[in-house]
Motif scaffolding. Structure first.
Motif, PDB file in Angstrom:
ATOM      1  N   UNK A   1       0.859  -1.183   0.000  1.00 16.92           N
ATOM      2  CA  UNK A   1       0.000   0.000   0.000  1.00 16.92           C
ATOM      3  C   UNK A   1       0.891   1.227   0.000  1.00 16.92           C
ATOM      4  N   UNK A   2       0.614   2.149  -0.915  1.00 22.92           N
ATOM      5  CA  UNK A   2       1.288   3.447  -0.946  1.00 22.92           C
ATOM      6  C   UNK A   2       0.263   4.508  -0.622  1.00 22.92           C
ATOM      7  N   UNK A   3       0.605   5.436   0.239  1.00 23.37           N
ATOM      8  CA  UNK A   3      -0.393   6.427   0.590  1.00 23.37           C
ATOM      9  C   UNK A   3       0.146   7.560   1.424  1.00 23.37           C
ATOM     10  N   UNK A   4      -0.772   8.444   1.762  1.00 22.27           N
ATOM     11  CA  UNK A   4      -0.470   9.598   2.603  1.00 22.27           C
ATOM     12  C   UNK A   4      -0.283   9.147   4.042  1.00 22.27           C
ATOM     13  N   UNK A   5      -0.056  10.114   4.938  1.00 18.39           N
ATOM     14  CA  UNK A   5       0.318   9.773   6.321  1.00 18.39           C
ATOM     15  C   UNK A   5      -0.725   8.911   7.021  1.00 18.39           C
TER      16      UNK A   5
ATOM     17  N   UNK B   1       3.573  15.962   9.016  1.00 17.77           N
ATOM     18  CA  UNK B   1       3.074  16.394  10.320  1.00 17.77           C
ATOM     19  C   UNK B   1       1.585  16.664  10.240  1.00 17.77           C
ATOM     20  N   UNK B   2       0.802  15.986  11.080  1.00 17.53           N
ATOM     21  CA  UNK B   2      -0.625  16.256  11.218  1.00 17.53           C
ATOM     22  C   UNK B   2      -0.774  17.421  12.186  1.00 17.53           C
ATOM     23  N   UNK B   3      -1.391  18.518  11.717  1.00 20.93           N
ATOM     24  CA  UNK B   3      -1.377  19.748  12.494  1.00 20.93           C
ATOM     25  C   UNK B   3      -2.582  20.000  13.356  1.00 20.93           C
TER      26      UNK B   3
ATOM     27  N   UNK C   1       3.785  13.246  13.935  1.00 15.91           N
ATOM     28  CA  UNK C   1       4.679  13.276  12.788  1.00 15.91           C
ATOM     29  C   UNK C   1       4.749  11.861  12.228  1.00 15.91           C
ATOM     30  N   UNK C   2       4.224  11.667  11.017  1.00 12.23           N
ATOM     31  CA  UNK C   2       4.134  10.322  10.454  1.00 12.23           C
ATOM     32  C   UNK C   2       5.503   9.695  10.242  1.00 12.23           C
ATOM     33  N   UNK C   3       6.530  10.519  10.007  1.00  7.13           N
ATOM     34  CA  UNK C   3       7.876   9.954   9.857  1.00  7.13           C
ATOM     35  C   UNK C   3       8.318   9.286  11.149  1.00  7.13           C
ATOM     36  N   UNK C   4       8.191   9.992  12.262  1.00  4.90           N
ATOM     37  CA  UNK C   4       8.624   9.434  13.543  1.00  4.90           C
ATOM     38  C   UNK C   4       7.727   8.277  13.968  1.00  4.90           C
ATOM     39  N   UNK C   5       6.430   8.424  13.723  1.00  2.77           N
ATOM     40  CA  UNK C   5       5.509   7.364  14.127  1.00  2.77           C
ATOM     41  C   UNK C   5       5.663   6.118  13.259  1.00  2.77           C
ATOM     42  N   UNK C   6       6.161   6.281  12.024  1.00  4.08           N
ATOM     43  CA  UNK C   6       6.439   5.106  11.198  1.00  4.08           C
ATOM     44  C   UNK C   6       7.547   4.266  11.829  1.00  4.08           C
TER      45      UNK C   6
END
Length: 741
Positions: A294-298, A322-324, A330-335
Motif C-alpha cells: 500500500x502506498x499512501x499519505x500519512x 506532520x498532522x497539524x 509526525x508520520x515519519x517518527x511514528x512510522x
C-alpha cells in the motif's frame, strides 16, 4: 490468543474523545478476543468499538455488549501502537482509534460507475472528433466518460451526441477486481556500485525480520526509489506486506507508473481522494493480507496490516508528514515506532534528510546508506545565483534578464524550463493606492490572496473567498486597487508576454479536476507536451521530467525571513529538491536562484554544493540552543472567540508552573529568569503570528526541555495544575511542533 471462560467482561475502546475503556458484560455463548470489533450501547445509542482487553468477572451491574462485528479485527501490534501514540501526543485513545477504524465502518455501498461502449451503427454525421471517439472504443474495453474524453481529446458534447444517436450505449461498470499481487521478479533491474551495495544491505535487513531503521540518502536522480523497490521485492518474497508513505498526492502519479514497471501491477493507493467504499475495501484487503503493498499519505500509517515487514517513508524530510490538528503526530517518527511494534524494517529515504534523521544516523541509532552520484553517472545541475541587488528585473517585472535569456535558449533547444515560486494565486496582497486599504480575511489575521484567473480574493488559511471589487470598499475610489508581489499566476502572465509561443502549465494546489487531472498534466510534462512549468512546492520533488534542463527559483529568500528554527533547513531542502529536477535526462541541467542575499549560508551551501558543511553548521546551532534533536519542544496553543478570556487562560497556564516548581520531580527555570541547560522552561504566552484563525484568537506557549526530561509527564502535570478551560476556550498540545505560526 487465549479465550476466557464465562463469566467475562470486555473492556471496549470507543472512537470518542475519551482516554478510557468501557466495561461491558459479554453475552453467554459469544466468543470474543482482544481486537474484535463490537457493537455496544453507549448512552442512548449504539456505537462501534474495539475490545481492548478481556477479563474475568460477573459484571452483573454492567450493560450487555450487543454483538460482535464479524470479519473485523485489530492486531495486537496496532493496538499497542494506538496506546503509545495516545500517550506520546497527549491525545485521548478514542480519538486515535477513530483514525484507525473510520474507514471500514459506515462506508455505504457504492453505486456502480458508468462506462460507454459501441452499440449501434456509425452516426449520420461523422466529424473528426466523433471519428476519434469511435477509433478509441474500437481498440479498448468500455471506458468511463472521463477516460474516453481524455483518450479521444474531445468534449462532453461530442460524447453526448453519440449517445443520443445510439452509436454509444451506457452500461454499469463491472466492480473492480481484487488487488493483484505485485511480482517481486517481474522486472529486476541491474545495479552497479553504490546502488548495488545499498540494494544488498536493504535485502539483508528485510530478511533479518527484526526492527531496524535505515536512512537511505542519495542525491537527486540517484535512483533511491529503484533501490528501495528491491527492499519491497525482498519483503514480498518473504511473504510480508509493505507500507510506503508519500508526502503528497502529487507525487503518486509517476511513482505508480514506476512501481508497475518494476512489479507488474500498481500498489494499493490510500489517500483522502479515493471514495469511502474503496477505502473500506482496501482496509479489509490490508487486514486479510490480500493487499501486499500500500502506498499512501500519512493516514496509511494506521492500516491494520496482517504481516507488516517493511515501512518506507519517501521524502522523509517533508513537513507534510506532520498532522497539524486533531491528534498531532509526525508520520515519519511514528512510522519508526510502528515498525518497532511490528518488528519490521523502517527505511527513511531523502536527498535532503531532516536534521533529526541525520543526527540519529550519525549517533548510530539509524543505519546510513548513501548514494553519492546520479544514476548512469549523469551530472548534477550547475547552480548559480542572480543577485537581485545588481541584476534584478525592471520595475513591474519579476524575472531577471539573465533568467529570461536562459529560458529563451532552453526553448530554442527544444528543452523544458521550470519556474518555482511557492506562492499560489496572482498576488499575495491587494491594496488601494488612494487610501492604503488592505484586503484582509474577516476570520483570520491574514491578507487575502488575489486569484485573477477566477476573479476572487481568497484566504489560504480558512478558505474564505469574496469577489475582487473594482471600487475600493473603504474610500469608493475606482481603479485604485493594485496587486502587490507575485504569485504563480502573475508569473504566467509575464511569461506569456515574453514567450507567447511557449506551451505553459501552472501547477499548484489550486488546479481543478482532482488527482486524475493532476496525473494527466504531469504526464503531459513527462511526454514533452509542455515547454514551461510554473509551480509551487507541488513540483519541487519526486518528479522525473527527462526534457527539463532549466530551473529558475524566482524568490530564493522567501522561506528565510521568519522565526521558525527550521527555516534555514527547510529552505535548503526545498531549493535543493527543486533545482534537482533539472538535468535528469540526457542533457545537463542548470538552476538559477534569484536572491537578495547570495552570501546567506543557505544560499552559499547551494551554490557550492557543500551540503555537509550546511548540515554541520545547522547541527552545531541546534546543539548550542538545545533545540531538537538535542532538546525537546512542545507547543500549547490556546484559542477562543473572546481574546481577553483566551489570553487570561494562557497566562493561567504559565502561572501554574510556579506551583509545579515546588515539586522535586521538575527542575523548572524561574519565570523571567535565565534557564540552565538541565531546566524546563515555559516561554509565553505570546500572540501567535497568525493571531486570528477561523474566527478564533490564538496565543502560544512553548515548553523547552532537555532531551532527558519526561516532557509528556510535565505537560500532564501542567494541565492538572492549571484551572480548567471554560466556555469555548481550547488548549491544543503539539509535541515536537513543526509549525510556529
Amino acid at each position: 490468543m487465549v479465550e476466557i471462560t464465562t463469566p467475562r467482561i470486555a473492556e471496549v475502546l470507543t472512537p470518542v474523545a475519551v482516554d478510557q475503556t468501557w466495561s461491558y458484560r459479554v453475552p453467554e455463548g459469544m466468543t470474543l478476543v482482544a481486537g474484535d470489533f463490537v457493537l455496544v450501547p453507549f448512552g442512548p445509542r449504539q456505537t462501534q468499538g474495539v475490545v481492548w482487553e478481556m477479563r474475568e468477572g460477573a459484571g452483573d451491574n454492567l450493560k450487555m455488549l450487543t454483538s460482535r462485528l464479524a470479519g473485523l479485527h485489530l492486531p495486537a501490534p496496532l493496538r499497542a501502537f494506538i496506546d503509545w501514540l495516545a500517550q506520546w501526543t497527549l491525545s485521548p485513545r478514542g480519538m486515535v482509534l477513530r483514525m484507525v477504524i473510520r474507514a471500514p465502518l459506515g462506508a455505504e455501498p457504492e453505486a456502480p460507475g458508468k462506462v460507454l461502449h459501441l452499440a449501434g451503427g456509425p452516426p449520420a454525421r461523422l466529424t473528426p472528433a466523433r471519428a476519434r471517439v469511435l477509433a478509441v472504443l474500437a481498440e479498448s474495453p468500455p471506458l468511463s466518460r472521463a477516460d474516453l474524453r481524455r483518450a479521444a481529446g474531445v468534449s462532453d458534447g461530442v460524447i453526448a451526441g453519440l449517445v443520443n444517436e445510439g452509436t454509444l450505449a451506457v452500461l454499469d461498470a463491472a466492480p473492480p477486481p481484487p488487488p493483484a499481487s505485485p511480482d517481486p521478479d517481474f522486472a529486476i533491474p541491474h545495479f552497479a556500485d553504490a546502488q548495488a551495495e545499498a540494494v544488498e544491505a536493504l535485502r539483508r535487513a528485510v530478511s533479518a525480520r527484526e526492527f531496524r531503521t535505515l536512512l537511505l540518502e542519495g542525491v537527486t536522480g540517484s535512483g533511491k526509489t529503484e533501490v528501495y523497490f528491491e527492499a519491497v521485492a525482498e519483503a514480498l518474497r518473504n511473504g510480508g506486506q509493505v507500507m510506503i508513505l508519500i508526502p503528497e498526492i502529487a507525487l503518486t502519479t509517476q511513482f505508480l507508473a514506476r512501481f508497475a514497471a518494476r512489479f507488474g501491477v500498481e500498489p494499493g493507493l490510500w489517500h483522502s481522494g479515493i471514495t469511502p467504499r474503496r477505502r473500506a475495501d482496501l482496509w479489509n484487503a490490508v487486514a486479510d493480507g490480500t493487499a501486499r503493498v500500500v502506498a499512501g499519505a500519512r493516514s496509511a500509517l494506521f492500516l491494520p496490516f496482517a504481516s507488516l515487514r517493511l515501512i518506507i517513508v519517501d521524502e522523509e524530510h517533508e513537513a507534510a508528514y506532520k498532522q497539524g490538528d486533531g491528534v498531532t503526530y509526525n508520520a515519519r517518527d511514528m512510522a519508526v515506532v510502528r515498525a518497532r511494534f511490528e518488528g519490521a524494517l523502517a527505511v527513511l529515504a531523502s536527498a535532503t534528510p531532516s536534521l533529526e534523521t541525520r543526527v540519529n544516523a550519525a549517533q548510530g541509532r539509524y543505519g546510513h546508506l548513501r548514494l553519492p552520484t546520479r544514476f548512469a553517472a549523469r551530472s548534477l545541475p550547475e547552480i548559480a545565483a542572480i543577485d537581485m541587488r545588481r541584476d534584478g528585473p525592471a520595475k513591474g517585472h519579476w524575472l531577471a534578464p539573465r533568467l529570461v535569456a536562459e529560458m529563451a535558449e532552453t526553448f530554442a533547444r527544444g528543452e523544458q524550463a521550470l519556474l518555482f515560486l511557492n506562492r499560489r494565486g496572482y498576488a499575495p496582497l491587494t491594496l488601494c493606492r488612494a487610501c492604503g486599504h488592505r484586503f484582509q480575511c474577516p476570520h483570520c489575521s491574514a491578507w487575502l490572496v488575489e486569484h485573477r484567473f477566477r476573479r476572487i480574493l481568497a484566504c489560504h488559511h480558512c478558505g474564505h473567498t469574496e469577489p475582487r471589487p473594482d471600487v475600493c470598499p473603504a474610500c469608493d475610489t475606482e481603479d485604485s486597487l493594485t496587486a502587490c508581489g507575485p504569485g504563480v499566476e502573475r508569473l504566467a502572465e509575464e511569461t506569456a508576454a515574453l514567450f507567447p509561443e511557449a506551451r505553459t502549465l501552472v501547477l499548484s494546489s489550486d488546479l481543478g479536476g482532482g488527482t486524475e487531472r493532476l496525473r494527466h498534466e504531469i504526464d503531459r510534462v513527462t511526454r514533452g507536451e509542455v515547454d514551461l512549468v510554473i509551480g509551487t512546492q507541488m513540483v519541487a520533488k519526486g518528479h522525473h521530467f527527462p526534457k527539463l534542463t532549466l530551473v529558475g527559483v524566482v524568490d530564493a529568500d522567501v522561506g528565510l525571513a521568519n522565526g521558525d528554527p527550521r527555516a534555514g533547513e527547510r529552505t535548503f531542502q526545498m531549493l535543493q529538491q527543486v533545482t534537482g529536477r533539472a538535468g535528469r535526462g540526457l542533457a545537463s541541467g542548470r538552476g538559477l536562484l534569484q536572491t537578495w542575499q547570495p552570501e546567506h549560508p543557505v544560499i552559499a551551501a547551494l551554490l557550492t554544493g557543500d551540503a555537509e558543511a550546511f548540515y554541520e553548521r545547522e547541527t552545531d546551532m541546534r546543539a548550542f540552543a538545545g533545540l531538537p534533536p538535542f532538546g525537546r519542544l512542545a507547543a500549547l496553543i490556546v484559542s477562543g472567540t473572546d481574546p481577553a478570556a483566551t489570553l487570561l487562560h494562557a497566562r493561567a497556564l504559565a502561572l501554574a508552573t510556579a506551583e509545579m516548581g515546588e515539586s522535586p520531580r521538575w527542575k523548572l527555570a524561574p519565570l523571567g529568569g535565565l534557564p540552565q541547560d538541565d531546566e524546563v522552561v515555559v516561554l509565553g504566552p505570546a500572540e501567535a503570528p497568525v493571531a486570528l484563525l477561523r474566527g478564533r484568537f490564538r496565543f502560544r506557549l512553548l515548553v523547552k526541555a532537555p532531551r532527558s526530561a519526561d516532557l509528556q509527564g510535565f505537560l500532564r502535570a501542567l494541565l492538572a495544575a492549571a484551572p480548567p478551560a471554560r466556555g469555548n476556550i481550547r488548549v491544543m498540545i503539539d509535541v515536537d511542533p513543526q509549525n510556529f505560526m
